[in-house]
Write a protein that holds these residues in place. Structure first.
Motif, PDB file in Angstrom:
ATOM      1  N   ALA A 226       0.831  -1.201   0.000  1.00 35.13           N
ATOM      2  CA  ALA A 226       0.000   0.000   0.000  1.00 35.13           C
ATOM      3  C   ALA A 226       0.867   1.254   0.000  1.00 35.13           C
ATOM      4  N   VAL A 227       1.919   1.241   0.801  1.00 32.46           N
ATOM      5  CA  VAL A 227       2.829   2.396   0.851  1.00 32.46           C
ATOM      6  C   VAL A 227       3.595   2.519  -0.461  1.00 32.46           C
ATOM      7  N   ALA A 228       4.007   1.372  -1.033  1.00 32.86           N
ATOM      8  CA  ALA A 228       4.739   1.398  -2.301  1.00 32.86           C
ATOM      9  C   ALA A 228       3.873   1.963  -3.419  1.00 32.86           C
ATOM     10  N   VAL A 229       2.591   1.591  -3.438  1.00 33.42           N
ATOM     11  CA  VAL A 229       1.679   2.129  -4.449  1.00 33.42           C
ATOM     12  C   VAL A 229       1.572   3.640  -4.304  1.00 33.42           C
ATOM     13  N   LEU A 230       1.470   4.122  -3.074  1.00 35.70           N
ATOM     14  CA  LEU A 230       1.416   5.568  -2.846  1.00 35.70           C
ATOM     15  C   LEU A 230       2.703   6.227  -3.330  1.00 35.70           C
ATOM     16  N   ARG A 231       3.837   5.617  -3.019  1.00 36.08           N
ATOM     17  CA  ARG A 231       5.117   6.200  -3.427  1.00 36.08           C
ATOM     18  C   ARG A 231       5.213   6.290  -4.947  1.00 36.08           C
ATOM     19  N   ASP A 232       4.814   5.209  -5.631  1.00 42.94           N
ATOM     20  CA  ASP A 232       4.882   5.222  -7.092  1.00 42.94           C
ATOM     21  C   ASP A 232       3.884   6.211  -7.684  1.00 42.94           C
ATOM     22  N   ALA A 233       2.666   6.206  -7.135  1.00 44.58           N
ATOM     23  CA  ALA A 233       1.640   7.114  -7.666  1.00 44.58           C
ATOM     24  C   ALA A 233       2.006   8.570  -7.425  1.00 44.58           C
TER      25      ALA A 233
END
Length: 435
Positions: A226-233
């Motif tokens: 979830a955090v990785a998706v936020l970072r990429d987005a």
């Protein structure tokens, strides 16, 4: 021959995806009913325990914040452990929070039980849950199904509100909580029987797909994902444009209308009960507007739809002070109808854009965009009251939110679409979009 007969017979039955969507809708309706209670509990809790309305409101604020922040992590957990397990746990957490609230004796317990437990549970089965179901089970009619599922929360509020209000008036606030806790518990076995994590689990293809889609491997490390998706987005412009527009959406709906419309109307001499009835009518038209928006999202550019919805909403808010009076005029009825149609209409286009720019993590991305929605709602709920105290009127609030909606319409148009060739083979970000 048996296989052919089975296939033919199956072709005459509704696709399994529609049954899964129905089960998801039931869960969302039940979870949405819990959002009706804070307004009904404020008076009884203040009268029984002598708690300040601020301390009671704190629990509702914590609930609202966790509702938004939980969504992306819940979507990631569904990719890791499956939809059914996460939803079952969420419903039991909701029921536990409601049950424990009936035996509380201090305001901090209300914040813990209702604010945290119910907030975590309802946030887990919010719009990100609906986005996950739609993304896995549907290729065609995604916008329509998204609209139906998004409207479920408001529909739950409208269905349960009259009954819960009657229970509180006749039997007290505790039986109303027990009623909702039992409803959440009863939903678990029904959901478990019908809901499935992926079409491959039942040997079917997603609705509208022309070939079998294998079930993806569980995504390890749900929290990290979830955090990785936020970072990429966060490295893409479209994400911030959508988050900014959706923050304005939260401010101009949940934040201001559901919190301050009734007292604003009362300032003009309208009885609070009449104003509350108008607010309930807005919720009814929400359902129609959200489903219609989903249908339109399947057929039109979601950016342009968002811009149109925000522009119309802004105009309505600017003119709202001129429509308010002690009596319900035809102009106010027209406002209620149109605003209700627009209220949640922004959800299907935003989900569609999240899927387009982040196809492998569309539901998680939408969860983060929803968190921005809740942040905007919380700021407007506080700022609207502060502005009323400072200016003695809500007029500047409506004007400011109208201007913000105009800005959100512009942000929506600035979202760059992926190239048509990319959309034909699968959504992806172009180099321009990543800047």
């Amino acid at each position: 021959m048996d296989a052919l007969t089975s296939q033919t017979h199956r072709g005459h039955l509704p696709h399994r995806a529609w049954w899964v969507a129905a089960a998801a809708l039931l869960v969302i309706i039940v979870a949405g009913s819990f959002s009706t209670l804070p307004g009904l509990l404020t008076g009884p809790l203040h009268g029984e325990f002598g708690w300040s309305r601020g301390s009671i409101g704190l629990a509702a604020s914590v609930n609202m914040v966790l509702y938004g922040l939980t969504a992306p992590f819940a979507a990631a957990l569904m990719d890791r452990f499956g939809i059914r397990r996460v939803v079952a746990v969420a419903l039991l957490v909701i029921a536990s929070g409601a049950g424990l609230t009936t035996v509380m004796a201090a305001a901090w317990q209300f914040t813990l039980y209702w604010g945290m437990l119910v907030g975590l549970g309802t946030g887990s089965v919010a719009t990100a849950f609906g986005a996950t179901v739609t993304q896995r089970w549907f290729v065609r009619r995604r916008g329509l199904v998204t609209g139906v599922l998004a409207s479920g929360s408001v529909f739950g509020q409208m269905v349960f509100l009259p009954a819960l209000s009657w229970v509180v008036d006749r039997h007290g606030w505790r039986p109303s909580l027990v009623t909702l806790a039992l409803a959440a518990c009863a939903t678990v076995p029904l959901m478990w029987l019908v809901l499935r994590d992926h079409p491959a689990d039942v040997g079917r293809e997603p609705y509208g797909a022309d070939r079998h889609v294998p079930r993806p491997a569980p995504a390890a490390g749900a929290g990290r994902r979830a955090v990785a998706v936020l970072r990429d987005a966060a490295h893409t412009g479209p994400f911030w444009l959508m988050a900014g527009a959706f923050a304005v959406c939260g401010a101009s709906t949940n934040g201001i209308m559901w919190t301050h419309f009734t007292p604003a109307a009362h300032d003009h001499g309208m009885p609070a009960t009449t104003a509350s009835s108008l607010l309930a009518a807005i919720g009814i038209f929400n359902v129609v507007g959200t489903v219609a928006s989903g249908w339109a999202t399947d057929r039109h550019d979601p950016r342009r739809l968002l811009a149109l919805f925000f522009a119309l909403r802004g105009l309505l808010l600017v003119f709202l002070p001129l429509l308010m009076s002690a009596m319900v005029q035809p102009s106010m009825i027209a406002f209620v109808v149109v605003f209700g149609l627009l209220d949640l209409a922004t959800v299907p286009p935003v989900i569609a854009l999240c899927r387009e720019f982040h196809p492998d993590a569309g539901a998680v991305t939408f969860g983060w965009v929803s968190a921005a929605h809740q942040a905007g709602a919380a700021l407007a709920a506080y700022g609207g009251g502060a502005a009323r105290d400072a200016f003695g009127t809500y007029a500047p609030v409506w004007m400011a939110l109208g201007a913000l909606c105009a800005g959100a319409a512009l942000l929506s148009l600035l979202v760059r679409r992926t190239a048509p060739a990319d959309r034909a083979t699968g959504p992806s970000l172009t180099a321009v979009d990543r800047r």
